[in-house]
Motif scaffolding. Sequence first.
Motif, PDB file in Angstrom:
ATOM      1  N   LYS A 252       0.837  -1.202   0.000  1.00  0.00           N
ATOM      2  CA  LYS A 252       0.000   0.000   0.000  1.00  0.00           C
ATOM      3  C   LYS A 252       0.874   1.256   0.000  1.00  0.00           C
ATOM      4  O   LYS A 252       2.080   1.183   0.261  1.00  0.00           O
ATOM      5  CB  LYS A 252      -0.912   0.006   1.234  1.00  0.00           C
ATOM      6  CG  LYS A 252      -1.844  -1.208   1.326  1.00  0.00           C
ATOM      7  CD  LYS A 252      -2.667  -1.199   2.607  1.00  0.00           C
ATOM      8  CE  LYS A 252      -3.599  -2.395   2.710  1.00  0.00           C
ATOM      9  NZ  LYS A 252      -4.696  -2.323   1.720  1.00  0.00           N
ATOM     10  N   SER A 253       0.229   2.423  -0.256  1.00  0.00           N
ATOM     11  CA  SER A 253       0.982   3.687  -0.168  1.00  0.00           C
ATOM     12  C   SER A 253       0.043   4.877  -0.001  1.00  0.00           C
ATOM     13  O   SER A 253       0.220   5.904  -0.634  1.00  0.00           O
ATOM     14  CB  SER A 253       1.856   3.882  -1.409  1.00  0.00           C
ATOM     15  OG  SER A 253       1.056   4.037  -2.569  1.00  0.00           O
ATOM     16  N   SER A 291      -2.093   5.370  -3.535  1.00  0.00           N
ATOM     17  CA  SER A 291      -2.105   6.714  -4.110  1.00  0.00           C
ATOM     18  C   SER A 291      -0.742   7.394  -4.090  1.00  0.00           C
ATOM     19  O   SER A 291      -0.533   8.373  -4.800  1.00  0.00           O
ATOM     20  CB  SER A 291      -3.144   7.570  -3.379  1.00  0.00           C
ATOM     21  OG  SER A 291      -4.424   6.973  -3.495  1.00  0.00           O
ATOM     22  N   GLY A 292       0.182   6.901  -3.283  1.00  0.00           N
ATOM     23  CA  GLY A 292       1.551   7.396  -3.334  1.00  0.00           C
ATOM     24  C   GLY A 292       2.415   6.651  -4.327  1.00  0.00           C
ATOM     25  O   GLY A 292       3.559   7.025  -4.552  1.00  0.00           O
ATOM     26  N   GLY A 293       1.875   5.584  -4.906  1.00  0.00           N
ATOM     27  CA  GLY A 293       2.584   4.815  -5.921  1.00  0.00           C
ATOM     28  C   GLY A 293       3.203   3.535  -5.387  1.00  0.00           C
ATOM     29  O   GLY A 293       3.593   3.439  -4.223  1.00  0.00           O
ATOM     30  N   ILE A 294       3.264   2.541  -6.269  1.00  0.00           N
ATOM     31  CA  ILE A 294       3.917   1.261  -5.982  1.00  0.00           C
ATOM     32  C   ILE A 294       4.777   0.912  -7.187  1.00  0.00           C
ATOM     33  O   ILE A 294       4.284   0.925  -8.313  1.00  0.00           O
ATOM     34  CB  ILE A 294       2.888   0.139  -5.742  1.00  0.00           C
ATOM     35  CG1 ILE A 294       2.039   0.437  -4.496  1.00  0.00           C
ATOM     36  CG2 ILE A 294       3.576  -1.216  -5.601  1.00  0.00           C
ATOM     37  CD1 ILE A 294       0.860  -0.511  -4.340  1.00  0.00           C
ATOM     38  N   ARG A 319      -7.967   7.260  -7.008  1.00  0.00           N
ATOM     39  CA  ARG A 319      -6.770   6.821  -6.308  1.00  0.00           C
ATOM     40  C   ARG A 319      -5.531   7.620  -6.734  1.00  0.00           C
ATOM     41  O   ARG A 319      -4.645   7.888  -5.924  1.00  0.00           O
ATOM     42  CB  ARG A 319      -6.509   5.341  -6.585  1.00  0.00           C
ATOM     43  CG  ARG A 319      -7.477   4.403  -5.868  1.00  0.00           C
ATOM     44  CD  ARG A 319      -7.154   4.303  -4.391  1.00  0.00           C
ATOM     45  NE  ARG A 319      -7.879   3.207  -3.772  1.00  0.00           N
ATOM     46  CZ  ARG A 319      -9.041   3.330  -3.135  1.00  0.00           C
ATOM     47  NH1 ARG A 319      -9.617   4.523  -3.057  1.00  0.00           N
ATOM     48  NH2 ARG A 319      -9.614   2.282  -2.583  1.00  0.00           N
ATOM     49  N   GLY A 320      -5.434   7.986  -8.018  1.00  0.00           N
ATOM     50  CA  GLY A 320      -4.194   8.582  -8.495  1.00  0.00           C
ATOM     51  C   GLY A 320      -3.061   7.588  -8.354  1.00  0.00           C
ATOM     52  O   GLY A 320      -3.261   6.374  -8.316  1.00  0.00           O
ATOM     53  N   GLY A 321      -1.827   8.098  -8.242  1.00  0.00           N
ATOM     54  CA  GLY A 321      -0.688   7.228  -8.022  1.00  0.00           C
ATOM     55  C   GLY A 321      -0.397   6.313  -9.190  1.00  0.00           C
ATOM     56  O   GLY A 321      -0.840   6.543 -10.322  1.00  0.00           O
ATOM     57  N   PHE A 322       0.347   5.249  -8.929  1.00  0.00           N
ATOM     58  CA  PHE A 322       0.748   4.336  -9.999  1.00  0.00           C
ATOM     59  C   PHE A 322       1.069   2.971  -9.409  1.00  0.00           C
ATOM     60  O   PHE A 322       1.392   2.826  -8.230  1.00  0.00           O
ATOM     61  CB  PHE A 322       1.977   4.877 -10.743  1.00  0.00           C
ATOM     62  CG  PHE A 322       3.149   5.208  -9.851  1.00  0.00           C
ATOM     63  CD1 PHE A 322       4.027   4.216  -9.432  1.00  0.00           C
ATOM     64  CD2 PHE A 322       3.380   6.513  -9.416  1.00  0.00           C
ATOM     65  CE1 PHE A 322       5.103   4.506  -8.605  1.00  0.00           C
ATOM     66  CE2 PHE A 322       4.451   6.819  -8.587  1.00  0.00           C
ATOM     67  CZ  PHE A 322       5.317   5.816  -8.177  1.00  0.00           C
ATOM     68  N   VAL A 323       0.951   1.959 -10.266  1.00  0.00           N
ATOM     69  CA  VAL A 323       1.470   0.619  -9.991  1.00  0.00           C
ATOM     70  C   VAL A 323       2.254   0.232 -11.233  1.00  0.00           C
ATOM     71  O   VAL A 323       1.673   0.072 -12.314  1.00  0.00           O
ATOM     72  CB  VAL A 323       0.339  -0.401  -9.724  1.00  0.00           C
ATOM     73  CG1 VAL A 323       0.928  -1.790  -9.509  1.00  0.00           C
ATOM     74  CG2 VAL A 323      -0.508   0.022  -8.527  1.00  0.00           C
ATOM     75  N   PRO A 360      -5.233   6.552 -11.759  1.00  0.00           N
ATOM     76  CA  PRO A 360      -4.008   5.793 -11.530  1.00  0.00           C
ATOM     77  C   PRO A 360      -3.334   5.395 -12.831  1.00  0.00           C
ATOM     78  O   PRO A 360      -3.988   5.235 -13.857  1.00  0.00           O
ATOM     79  CB  PRO A 360      -4.504   4.559 -10.780  1.00  0.00           C
ATOM     80  CG  PRO A 360      -5.909   4.380 -11.268  1.00  0.00           C
ATOM     81  CD  PRO A 360      -6.443   5.764 -11.496  1.00  0.00           C
ATOM     82  N   GLU A 361      -2.043   5.229 -12.778  1.00  0.00           N
ATOM     83  CA  GLU A 361      -1.267   4.689 -13.900  1.00  0.00           C
ATOM     84  C   GLU A 361      -0.855   3.261 -13.549  1.00  0.00           C
ATOM     85  O   GLU A 361      -0.124   3.050 -12.571  1.00  0.00           O
ATOM     86  CB  GLU A 361      -0.023   5.539 -14.159  1.00  0.00           C
ATOM     87  CG  GLU A 361       0.850   5.001 -15.289  1.00  0.00           C
ATOM     88  CD  GLU A 361       2.200   5.687 -15.376  1.00  0.00           C
ATOM     89  OE1 GLU A 361       2.968   5.359 -16.311  1.00  0.00           O
ATOM     90  OE2 GLU A 361       2.508   6.517 -14.493  1.00  0.00           O
TER      91      GLU A 361
END
Length: 456
Positions: A252-253, A291-294, A319-323, A360-361
Amino acid sequence: MATRRIPRPAAVAVALCAAALLAACAGASRAGCRKHVAKITDYGAVGDGKTLNTAAFAKAVADLSARARRGGAALVVPPGKWLTGPFNLTSHFTLYLDEGAEILASQDMKDWPLIAPLPSYGRGRDEPGPRYSNFIAGSNLTDVIITGKNGTINGQGQVWWDKYHAKELQFTRGYLLELLYSDNIIISNVTFVDSPSWNLHPTYCTNVTISGVTILAPVHSPNTDGIDPDSSSHVKIEDCYIVSGDDCIAVKSGWDQYGIKFNMPSQHIVIRRLTCISPTSAMIALGSEMSGGIRDVRAEDNVAISTESAVRVKSGVGRGGFVKDIFVRRLSLHTMKWVFWMTGNYGQHPDNSSDPNAMPEVTGINYSDVFAENVTMAGRMEGIPNDPYTGICISNVTAQLAPDAKELQWNCTNIKGVTSAVTPKPCPELGAEGKPCAFPEEELIIGPHKLPKCTY
């Protein structure tokens, strides 16, 4: 559901040096061997399972903290049942559970004070506002070890689960272990049982090793995730056995706008030789709070039994962020609902609000060398309209179907990728012929090369 214990690789022989054995252990300077050692009984604790020992644990940690900078300190919990309310750890410190030792969490909620929500979540995960304290906690620590001869930390979570199901809780349940803003953490050779909610939650941490750990909870207990690295970097999870009512591992983030603002990704994470049983969740989940990215997660040589899905991406609008840059190989899966599952419509949002433009990306997801048997459906792959999941690669996969398997084996929307040597035949969105999927050749260096080996 009755479960059969799967033999784990031999537990790492991790212990500590008592002062009398420092010479045999090559001195207090050896990593993990502590100069100052005390037993919880030295502080008046009683291991009868009835006496509340909260004051004894607090006094012990405070006393050892004052000495820990001069060679480190260890608190030994001997055989017995040691009932206590929540307590904190300190730096340069080892909590050592001897064989037959069991730390029991108080079931009286008055013993669990309220604490502030995590800044990357903005509120409690279950309920708004503050949250109950975690059972074992610490913040801004360095050089912390939790180990022993497979002693047990028991959250006695049934009272929390009952109140959660009855909607009687005003605040979010605490976790069994949460460390914040800390580095150089080792958790090994300990059993965690019946957490009120998530079990191990390293958050805003770096250089975390979790090795040879057993985590057990009823398979229908609510949100009893096994290990949740959260906005943490350089985390190694290996040789663990988890039976859970939720995801065995969940990376998570942070949550929606709060995680986007906090902006601390989870990255450089290794998950290997895990055995997972979770009939209603994933062996490894990426999200949903991401949302802070993974990025840069490497999972290999893992086993799932009677588990809903293998490595699942969980995200959604807001969510934004990325995986991205996810590498998975050599999975052995037995009785699965889905082998591959990606979710782009995860709908839980803090305060029932989110930014509809925070998309999210999700890209660069690689799965290779997967064997699955008794499978209901090979793939459920759902991206987001106008924001597809891209760069998916699946290679060398065999999924043997269950007698009641779905006629439609792949259900794919808003995804793009390639496959090679996959059975049953993938959906058209993954129909392009690709090469064997990537896995990084260079090993991530996380934690000590060898875990501390000291003896009492």
